[in-house]
Design a protein around this motif. Structure first.
Motif, PDB file in Angstrom:
ATOM      1  N   ALA A 312       0.864  -1.178   0.017  1.00  0.00           N
ATOM      2  CA  ALA A 312      -0.005   0.007   0.100  1.00  0.00           C
ATOM      3  C   ALA A 312       0.901   1.306   0.076  1.00  0.00           C
ATOM      4  O   ALA A 312       0.633   2.108  -0.738  1.00  0.00           O
ATOM      5  N   ILE A 313       2.062   1.129   0.779  1.00  0.00           N
ATOM      6  CA  ILE A 313       2.743   2.350   0.750  1.00  0.00           C
ATOM      7  C   ILE A 313       3.479   2.697  -0.540  1.00  0.00           C
ATOM      8  O   ILE A 313       3.704   3.627  -0.896  1.00  0.00           O
ATOM      9  N   GLU A 314       4.109   1.504  -0.995  1.00  0.00           N
ATOM     10  CA  GLU A 314       4.872   1.637  -2.258  1.00  0.00           C
ATOM     11  C   GLU A 314       4.361   1.845  -3.554  1.00  0.00           C
ATOM     12  O   GLU A 314       4.673   2.676  -4.445  1.00  0.00           O
ATOM     13  N   LYS A 315       3.126   1.247  -3.533  1.00  0.00           N
ATOM     14  CA  LYS A 315       2.410   1.578  -4.811  1.00  0.00           C
ATOM     15  C   LYS A 315       1.048   2.392  -4.614  1.00  0.00           C
ATOM     16  O   LYS A 315       0.312   2.467  -5.835  1.00  0.00           O
ATOM     17  N   GLY A 316       0.729   2.503  -3.692  1.00  0.00           N
ATOM     18  CA  GLY A 316      -0.456   3.244  -3.299  1.00  0.00           C
ATOM     19  C   GLY A 316      -0.723   4.501  -3.844  1.00  0.00           C
ATOM     20  O   GLY A 316       0.017   4.903  -4.640  1.00  0.00           O
ATOM     21  N   PRO A 317      -2.068   5.078  -3.565  1.00  0.00           N
ATOM     22  CA  PRO A 317      -3.246   4.489  -3.028  1.00  0.00           C
ATOM     23  C   PRO A 317      -3.819   3.280  -3.273  1.00  0.00           C
ATOM     24  O   PRO A 317      -3.857   2.814  -4.644  1.00  0.00           O
ATOM     25  N   VAL A 318      -4.234   2.682  -2.812  1.00  0.00           N
ATOM     26  CA  VAL A 318      -4.520   1.092  -2.849  1.00  0.00           C
ATOM     27  C   VAL A 318      -5.697   1.328  -3.788  1.00  0.00           C
ATOM     28  O   VAL A 318      -5.988   0.046  -4.612  1.00  0.00           O
ATOM     29  N   ASN A 320      -5.715   2.797  -6.455  1.00  0.00           N
ATOM     30  CA  ASN A 320      -5.014   2.669  -7.752  1.00  0.00           C
ATOM     31  C   ASN A 320      -4.666   1.240  -7.940  1.00  0.00           C
ATOM     32  O   ASN A 320      -4.587   0.926  -9.215  1.00  0.00           O
ATOM     33  N   ILE A 321      -4.418   0.516  -7.137  1.00  0.00           N
ATOM     34  CA  ILE A 321      -3.746  -0.774  -6.956  1.00  0.00           C
ATOM     35  C   ILE A 321      -4.782  -1.577  -7.701  1.00  0.00           C
ATOM     36  O   ILE A 321      -4.798  -2.415  -8.341  1.00  0.00           O
ATOM     37  N   ASN A 322      -5.943  -1.390  -6.925  1.00  0.00           N
ATOM     38  CA  ASN A 322      -7.301  -2.222  -7.058  1.00  0.00           C
ATOM     39  C   ASN A 322      -7.673  -1.925  -8.829  1.00  0.00           C
ATOM     40  O   ASN A 322      -7.767  -2.921  -9.379  1.00  0.00           O
ATOM     41  N   ILE A 323      -7.588  -1.034  -9.198  1.00  0.00           N
ATOM     42  CA  ILE A 323      -7.936  -0.544 -10.475  1.00  0.00           C
ATOM     43  C   ILE A 323      -7.102  -1.045 -11.573  1.00  0.00           C
ATOM     44  O   ILE A 323      -7.346  -1.944 -12.586  1.00  0.00           O
ATOM     45  N   HIS A 324      -5.663  -1.263 -11.250  1.00  0.00           N
ATOM     46  CA  HIS A 324      -4.636  -1.488 -11.876  1.00  0.00           C
ATOM     47  C   HIS A 324      -4.968  -3.295 -12.023  1.00  0.00           C
ATOM     48  O   HIS A 324      -4.838  -3.659 -13.092  1.00  0.00           O
ATOM     49  N   ILE A 325      -5.114  -4.086 -11.051  1.00  0.00           N
ATOM     50  CA  ILE A 325      -5.043  -5.281 -11.120  1.00  0.00           C
ATOM     51  C   ILE A 325      -6.407  -5.623 -11.712  1.00  0.00           C
ATOM     52  O   ILE A 325      -6.565  -6.774 -12.610  1.00  0.00           O
ATOM     53  N   PHE A 326      -7.292  -4.922 -11.391  1.00  0.00           N
ATOM     54  CA  PHE A 326      -8.975  -5.299 -12.024  1.00  0.00           C
ATOM     55  C   PHE A 326      -8.610  -5.190 -13.553  1.00  0.00           C
ATOM     56  O   PHE A 326      -9.105  -6.119 -14.337  1.00  0.00           O
ATOM     57  N   ASN A 327      -8.109  -4.317 -14.075  1.00  0.00           N
ATOM     58  CA  ASN A 327      -7.734  -3.984 -15.584  1.00  0.00           C
ATOM     59  C   ASN A 327      -7.100  -4.962 -15.984  1.00  0.00           C
ATOM     60  O   ASN A 327      -7.107  -5.459 -17.395  1.00  0.00           O
TER      61      ASN A 327
END
Length: 639
Positions: A312-318, A320-327
């Motif tokens: 969450a710290i390195e790649k966040g905000p979370v 954005n991580i969620n959207i990236h993986i969803f896509n």
């Protein structure tokens, strides 16, 4: 500091685990430890007392010991051995006996004194077994106990034949074998019904008295039970967990067997990680599955409370991580497994061009194509690609004897009806019946029977491929020589297997190759066939431009499916396509209802394939993606 980091990584592990790159390297290390003990005892003019195991796991160890005897002069004259177990009842000269196994793998090739070999006796009368078992324990004690005990681990968690329910202080005794253990042995016996229901085994208490215990485990099939043995609570349900009480035990495993240990499977729970793309995808999907949430609903608290604060710290905000993986997951889904013509393919799993591709589907057995990717097979044909299918082996060991007789009976009746000479076939038929009436479990069929069984499976494969839309000149039967031994133990792969594969690849010059990547196949045929394809393509890529542009897709489905984070192409199937796939599988009538070697999954092949495809679709749906009836999944091989 390094030591503290290792302790943190292994904090879920309750006994020492040493991990090697592959079984060969690990086996050599174990063999060297045994050889060092033998030499040390020789210098002391004392016996080296070995507890030995059977099965596929220790074969590499025995091979290395034989090599050291022949090439380095390692003597076994001071060695005394006690084997863990033997089936009961069992004749010592039977192919399946552990006496035969040990002779073939070790004793026939070294200078051991035959009087120093001890193996449980499978020929005893039932009433004589208790006294034999007591004497077995006494003999071990009289020679000073076991110096090293070598173990494998069964998928029930058994060590020796100490099945679930065994007591930690148990001694040598007669036991009843678990049903899963008998299923795993079915291939060696020609069917589960021929596997003995009992065995004589050293007890867990006997094993515990060894001064050194080495448990070995290879390949992903052993990963689930290894995790239980290493990280689980001690329980009679998993007898290997009792080894957690020993100060003298070490587990020696390969990378695949260790793959489900926490430090490898969910490393974010025990250490800081380098958050590369695949690990990020795996972790986010794991978090969603753990919490029962769609990916887009995961919160910062969810990350922080489940070992993923660093991500969450390195790649966040979370979010954005969620959207990236969803896509990324969304982009794996395609209704165009051969590529969508005239479309932007930058976010698609396959290339748009050429719009019509030459496709070669390799099927290890004559039914893996339709079982594992029948829907995609049909879709590729429907979308006008130039599809070929190649059946790598005859599959003739997986046909029931009575089916073979039935087909010959049909041939005789047909000849008579047509006024043809049936006498030669009738003579052959009588010879077949005479052989089958006295056939022993797993005995090699006569050439005539092998031929009939192979033709049965060939006819079914042709029917299945035709149903998928292929013309006969696009259906290829390779009969790779490694398989055609007539027995469950296959021949070694040779250059001829690779040459035939190269020849077919050069004939088709495919843009796409599909191959079975289901390496959990309990018979081992899938991985052998895959490696042959890989060798052939690797060789062709050195000189031929088309091979350098050929993409290799792996399918699964007959035994296990890819994990969601691994999937690179997911082909959705409509309810109608699921039915079409099922009918293609039904063409393989000899494999329907009751397969000869079903593994540990009792469902019919069409049912297990349908359930797995629906499960893949369900997993995507639960992550918040579109809901489909079923999906077939693929992973692209990276050369």
């Amino acid at each position: 500091m390094a030591r503290l980091n290792l302790l943190e990584e292994t904090r879920f592990e309750k006994l020492p685990v040493t991990i090697f790159e592959n079984p060969k390297v690990a086996s050599i290390k174990v063999a060297n430890r045994i050889a060092d003990l033998i030499r040390k005892k020789q210098s002391e003019n004392a016996p080296a007392v070995l507890g030995l195991a059977t099965g596929a796991t220790p074969v590499g160890v025995y091979a290395e010991l034989v090599r050291m005897h022949k090439e380095e002069g390692l003597s076994f004259k001071n060695v005394i051995t006690f084997n863990l177990d033997e089936y009961y009842p069992m004749q010592p000269d039977a192919d399946q006996s552990y006496v035969s196994f040990m002779n073939k793998q070790l004793f026939d090739h070294v200078d051991i004194d035959r009087n120093n070999i001890n193996i449980p006796d499978g020929t005893l009368k039932l009433e004589d077994i208790p006294a034999f078992c007591l004497n077995y324990e006494k003999k071990i004690a009289e020679v000073g106990g076991l110096d090293i005990q070598v173990l494998g681990i069964g998928r029930t968690g058994h060590i020796g034949f100490n099945e679930p329910g065994s007591a930690p202080n148990s001694g040598t005794r007669l036991v009843t074998l678990d049903d899963l253990t008998r299923k795993d042995a079915a291939r060696d016996f020609g069917g589960k019904s021929f596997v003995p229901t009992k065995a004589i085994t050293m007890g867990i208490g006997t094993i515990f008295h060894a001064r050194e215990i080495i448990l070995m485990a290879w390949n992903g099939k052993k990963a689930p039970i290894l995790k239980k043995a290493v990280e689980g609570e001690m329980s009679g349900e998993v007898p290997a967990t009792y080894l957690q009480m020993s100060d003298n035990v070490e587990f020696v495993v390969d990378v695949e067997a260790a793959s489900l240990l926490t430090r490898f499977d969910t490393p974010w729970l025990v250490k800081d990680c380098v958050w590369e793309e695949m690990l990020t995808r795996k972790a986010v999907i794991w978090l969603a599955n753990t919490l029962g949430k769609p990916v887009l609903k995961l919160t910062e608290d969810d990350y922080n409370n489940h070992g993923m604060a660093q991500l969450a710290i390195e790649k966040g905000p979370v979010y954005n991580i969620n959207i990236h993986i969803f896509n990324k997951l969304q982009h794996t889904i395609t209704g165009w497994p051969g590529g969508k013509p005239n479309a932007d393919d930058s976010q698609r799993p396959e290339r748009a061009e050429p719009s019509t591709k030459r496709v070669l589907i390799f099927s290890p057995h004559p039914d893996d194509d339709v079982i594992s990717m029948g829907g995609t097979f049909i879709r590729l044909v429907d979308q006008q690609h130039d599809v070929h299918v190649a059946y790598q082996t005859s599959g003739n060991t997986a046909v029931w004897d009575d089916d073979a007789l039935r087909f010959v009976e049909f041939n005789i009746d047909f000849a008579k009806k047509m006024g043809l000479d049936a006498a030669p076939t009738e003579t052959m038929y009588e010879d077949m019946r005479s052989f089958l009436e006295v056939k022993k479990p797993n005995q090699i069929d006569t050439k005539e029977i092998q031929t009939v069984k192979g033709l049965i499976r060939k006819g079914e494969a042709i029917a299945g491929a035709r149903y998928c839309g292929l013309e006969d000149d696009h259906i290829h039967f390779m009969a790779l020589p490694f398989y055609e031994s007539g027995k469950s133990q296959k021949n070694p792969v040779t250059s001829e297997d690779v040459r035939r594969t190269i020849e077919l690849l050069q004939q088709v010059k495919p843009h796409q190759v599909f191959a079975a990547g289901d390496f959990e196949d309990p018979h081992g045929t899938h991985i052998v066939c895959f490696n042959i394809i890989l060798d052939a393509l690797t060789e062709l890529r050195k000189t031929e431009a088309w091979a350098q542009d050929c993409w290799l897709w792996m399918y699964r489905g007959a035994w296990h499916e890819f994990e969601t984070h691994e999937i690179e192409m997911a082909v959705p199937l409509s309810p109608q396509e699921v039915e079409r796939k099922k009918y293609a599988i039904f063409k393989h009538q000899s494999q329907k209802d009751r397969a000869v070697f079903p593994g540990d999954d009792e469902r019919e092949f069409w049912k297990r394939a349908e359930d797995r495809n629906r499960e893949t679709a369900r997993r995507y749906d639960e992550l918040g993606l579109a809901e489909y009836e079923a999906m077939e999944a693929f992973v692209r091989w990276k050369f």
